[in-house]
Scaffold this active site. Structure first.
Site, short mmCIF file in Angstrom:
data_model
loop_
_atom_site.label_atom_id
_atom_site.label_comp_id
_atom_site.label_asym_id
_atom_site.label_seq_id
_atom_site.Cartn_x
_atom_site.Cartn_y
_atom_site.Cartn_z
N CYS A 215 50.62 119.08 22.64
CA CYS A 215 52.03 118.81 22.39
C CYS A 215 52.62 119.79 21.37
O CYS A 215 51.95 120.20 20.42
CB CYS A 215 52.20 117.40 21.84
SG CYS A 215 52.04 116.16 23.11
N ARG B 171 49.51 112.10 29.83
CA ARG B 171 48.39 112.63 29.04
C ARG B 171 47.76 111.53 28.21
O ARG B 171 46.60 111.67 27.79
CB ARG B 171 48.89 113.72 28.07
CG ARG B 171 49.18 115.05 28.72
CD ARG B 171 49.48 116.11 27.66
NE ARG B 171 48.55 115.95 26.56
CZ ARG B 171 48.84 116.10 25.27
NH1 ARG B 171 50.05 116.47 24.92
NH2 ARG B 171 47.94 115.93 24.35
N ASP C 240 52.15 109.40 15.10
CA ASP C 240 52.22 109.25 16.56
C ASP C 240 53.03 108.02 16.99
O ASP C 240 53.19 107.78 18.19
CB ASP C 240 50.80 109.20 17.15
CG ASP C 240 50.14 110.57 17.15
OD1 ASP C 240 50.81 111.56 16.80
OD2 ASP C 240 48.94 110.65 17.49
N LYS D 128 42.77 107.14 23.26
CA LYS D 128 42.83 108.54 23.70
C LYS D 128 42.19 109.48 22.67
O LYS D 128 41.34 110.30 23.01
CB LYS D 128 44.28 108.95 23.93
CG LYS D 128 44.49 110.45 24.00
CD LYS D 128 45.97 110.81 23.97
CE LYS D 128 46.19 112.29 23.81
NZ LYS D 128 46.09 112.77 22.43
N ASN D 129 42.63 109.36 21.42
CA ASN D 129 42.17 110.34 20.43
C ASN D 129 40.70 110.18 20.06
O ASN D 129 40.09 111.10 19.55
CB ASN D 129 43.07 110.31 19.18
CG ASN D 129 44.41 110.96 19.46
OD1 ASN D 129 44.59 111.63 20.47
ND2 ASN D 129 45.37 110.75 18.56
N ARG E 195 50.86 124.26 14.56
CA ARG E 195 49.64 123.46 14.55
C ARG E 195 48.44 124.37 14.31
O ARG E 195 47.71 124.73 15.22
CB ARG E 195 49.48 122.70 15.88
CG ARG E 195 50.64 121.74 16.12
CD ARG E 195 50.42 120.86 17.33
NE ARG E 195 49.42 119.82 17.07
CZ ARG E 195 49.17 118.82 17.90
NH1 ARG E 195 49.81 118.73 19.04
NH2 ARG E 195 48.27 117.91 17.61
C1 UD1 Z 1 45.59 114.48 15.47
C2 UD1 Z 1 46.08 113.74 16.71
C3 UD1 Z 1 47.60 113.77 16.77
C4 UD1 Z 1 48.20 113.23 15.48
C5 UD1 Z 1 47.59 113.92 14.26
C6 UD1 Z 1 48.03 113.30 12.94
C7 UD1 Z 1 44.24 114.11 18.22
C8 UD1 Z 1 43.75 114.81 19.44
N1 UD1 Z 1 45.51 114.37 17.86
O1 UD1 Z 1 46.04 115.82 15.62
O2 UD1 Z 1 47.99 112.97 17.88
O3 UD1 Z 1 49.59 113.43 15.47
O4 UD1 Z 1 46.16 113.87 14.31
O5 UD1 Z 1 47.68 111.96 12.90
O6 UD1 Z 1 43.54 113.33 17.60
N2 UD1 Z 1 46.70 121.18 9.50
C9 UD1 Z 1 46.54 122.40 8.89
N3 UD1 Z 1 45.44 123.14 9.22
C10 UD1 Z 1 44.49 122.69 10.10
C11 UD1 Z 1 44.68 121.43 10.71
C12 UD1 Z 1 45.79 120.70 10.37
O7 UD1 Z 1 47.37 122.85 8.09
O8 UD1 Z 1 43.52 123.40 10.33
C13 UD1 Z 1 47.91 120.38 9.18
C14 UD1 Z 1 48.81 120.21 10.40
O9 UD1 Z 1 49.70 121.27 10.55
C15 UD1 Z 1 49.50 118.90 10.09
C16 UD1 Z 1 48.45 118.12 9.29
O10 UD1 Z 1 47.50 119.07 8.85
O11 UD1 Z 1 50.62 119.12 9.26
C17 UD1 Z 1 47.73 117.04 10.05
O12 UD1 Z 1 47.19 117.55 11.24
P1 UD1 Z 1 45.84 116.97 11.88
O13 UD1 Z 1 45.51 115.65 11.25
O14 UD1 Z 1 44.83 118.04 11.85
O15 UD1 Z 1 46.29 116.73 13.38
P2 UD1 Z 1 45.46 116.95 14.68
O16 UD1 Z 1 44.02 116.67 14.42
O17 UD1 Z 1 45.82 118.24 15.33
#
Ligand code: UD1
Length: 430
Positions: A117, A399, A307, A22-23, A122
């Site tokens: 989610c 999803r 996850d 999915k991701n 986020r």
């Molecule tokens: C992706 C996955 C999600 C998974 C996550 C962590 C997808 C579509 N989703 O989410 O299922 O749980 O990786 O493995 O691939 N953060 C910031 N600022 C940012 C971005 C992130 O502070 O601009 C923080 C977030 O709050 C969190 C951490 O970084 O604490 C990791 O988030 P991130 O790896 O970015 O997750 P996603 O890419 O949203």
């Protein structure tokens, strides 16, 4: 609205085929926007997040052809608009990839802040910082991100990620493959789907090196050409079925996986007394004895994936002894624990840590899915529980899990999806 009705207590036996990740799919489909040609993408899971991102691309003017259930051809040579409809973007978290892809190819993007989610706060500040480092002007107005590159083209730069972020790493790659010059991403995330996105783009003519390590170097190229690519198997889907076998007992051959991607999950299940036998692209998962306690902390890859946290906590709720689970990625991800408690689990949550006191068995109950992986955890709990459970809000589960009902039924699970009666309108009592 559908709900799942599950009669638990049946061990799982047989074979299961894992779908495409999915991701990876929700990043690779927007990445097709960067390609000046037709992309044939295979092993795309049929899940609602994929449907949404395909719809978005079509709205923008992409020509999307269905070849078969899991293969699509996407041609983005005639994109009409760089504005992503608000209603569609809000339906999924990964809509943020459209910013990087549109900005990288057309030098502009208008995308509303992403949905997805509810895992606590986020932010996408790291994504926006990366675009700015590449020279983009970013404006946030009325819930939209407006991004623009000077003279329609970004310029390569060094991007240091303050925090390891999957989404920001992929977005920085998307924005920089067609940029002028060299981009270096430091402290990059290393998840398998980051490597998959880089492999997809490289197979279309990009020049990305180091994906899968914490320094990624991207030499901008003039354009990308069409081609064929097959998405990697879904690590989390495979892990979820492994956890289901651990919880119910039985023996299942998990097919079409990359065992290396599963190491972080396999190691913990083995500690818990689950037998896992690895072959080239399969894992045989068997649980006959009692489950043992263990401690788990979620971390970026190659650590234990966040996850898989709800699913593994559910399995630990049935293990002998007290286990500690610590969430190391998200601020809050324990909303499902109250649902497990309704089924008899003994779990106390204090901030990022769950203290899981194993119980002899869970008991079926009406329960509600609050997000994708929490929903998967409740399916596992219901499969292992004595008696009947009914899970509502299953649209979250759909999803991310292709054919979950038929896959589980093929393993002997008693699970069906039924139409939930519409709630009767409240009586008018004046
Ligand atoms: C992706 C996955 C999600 C998974 C996550 C962590 C997808 C579509 N989703 O989410 O299922 O749980 O990786 O493995 O691939 N953060 C910031 N600022 C940012 C971005 C992130 O502070 O601009 C923080 C977030 O709050 C969190 C951490 O970084 O604490 C990791 O988030 P991130 O790896 O970015 O997750 P996603 O890419 O949203």
């Amino acid at each position: 609205m559908q709900k799942y009705v599950i009669h638990g207590g049946h061990p799982l036996f047989g074979e299961i085929e894992i779908s495409g990740a999915k991701n990876a799919a929700v990043a690779i489909i927007p990445a097709a926007l960067l390609v000046d040609g037709c992309c044939r993408i295979e092993n795309i899971p049929q899940i609602s997040d994929v449907t949404v991102v395909m719809e978005i691309l079509q709205e923008l003017g992409a020509d999307v052809r269905t070849i078969n259930k899991n293969t699509f051809e996407i041609d983005c040579r005639h994109i009409r608009s760089c504005r992503v409809p608000d209603e569609l973007a809000r339906r999924m978290r990964a809509s943020y990839y459209l910013i990087g892809a549109l900005l990288g190819r057309f030098g502009e993007a208008q995308v509303s802040m992403p949905g997805g989610c509810d895992l606590g706060v986020r932010p996408i500040d790291l994504h926006l910082k990366s675009f700015k480092a590449l020279g983009a002007d970013i404006d946030l107005q009325g819930g939209f991100v407006y991004a623009q590159a000077p003279q329609k083209r970004l310029t390569g730069a060094t991007i240091y990620m303050d925090q390891v972020s999957v989404g920001a790493t992929i977005n920085a790659i998307l924005a920089s493959v067609l940029a002028n010059g060299l981009t270096v991403i430091e402290n990059a995330a290393k998840e398998p789907h980051i490597v998959d996105v880089a492999n997809f783009l490289n197979s279309m003519g990009a020049n990305i090196m180091g994906a899968g390590t914490d320094v990624i170097k991207i030499h901008g190229v003039e354009s990308l050409h069409g081609g064929t690519y097959s998405i990697i198997p879904d690590q989390i889907e495979a892990g979820t079925y492994m956890a289901a076998v651990a919880a119910t007992g039985g023996s299942v051959l998990i097919r079409n996986i990359i065992p290396k991607h599963m190491d972080c999950i396999t190691a913990k299940l083995v500690e818990m007394g689950v037998e896992v036998e690895e072959n080239e692209d399969t894992l045989l998962v068997r649980r006959t004895g009692k489950l043992q306690k263990t401690n788990i902390k979620t971390l970026p890859y190659p650590g234990f994936p966040t996850d898989m946290q709800p699913q593994i906590t559910t399995v630990l709720s049935l293990a002998e002894g007290t286990s500690l689970v610590t969430e190391g990625v998200w601020g809050s991800r324990y909303r499902y624990v109250d649902e497990l408690k309704r089924m008899g689990a003994n779990i106390q949550v204090d901030d990022k840590t769950a203290v899981v006191e194993g119980v002899d068995h869970l008991t079926g109950a009406p329960i509600q899915a609050y997000d994708l992986r929490a929903g998967a955890a409740l399916v596992i709990a219901a499969l292992a529980a004595h008696g009947q459970s009914e899970i509502t809000q299953v649209q979250y589960i759909e999803r991310g899990y292709e054919d979950i009902i038929s896959k589980l039924r093929a393993l002997g699970a008693d699970i069906r999806s039924v139409e939930e009666p519409e709630e009767a309108p409240a009586a008018n009592v004046g």
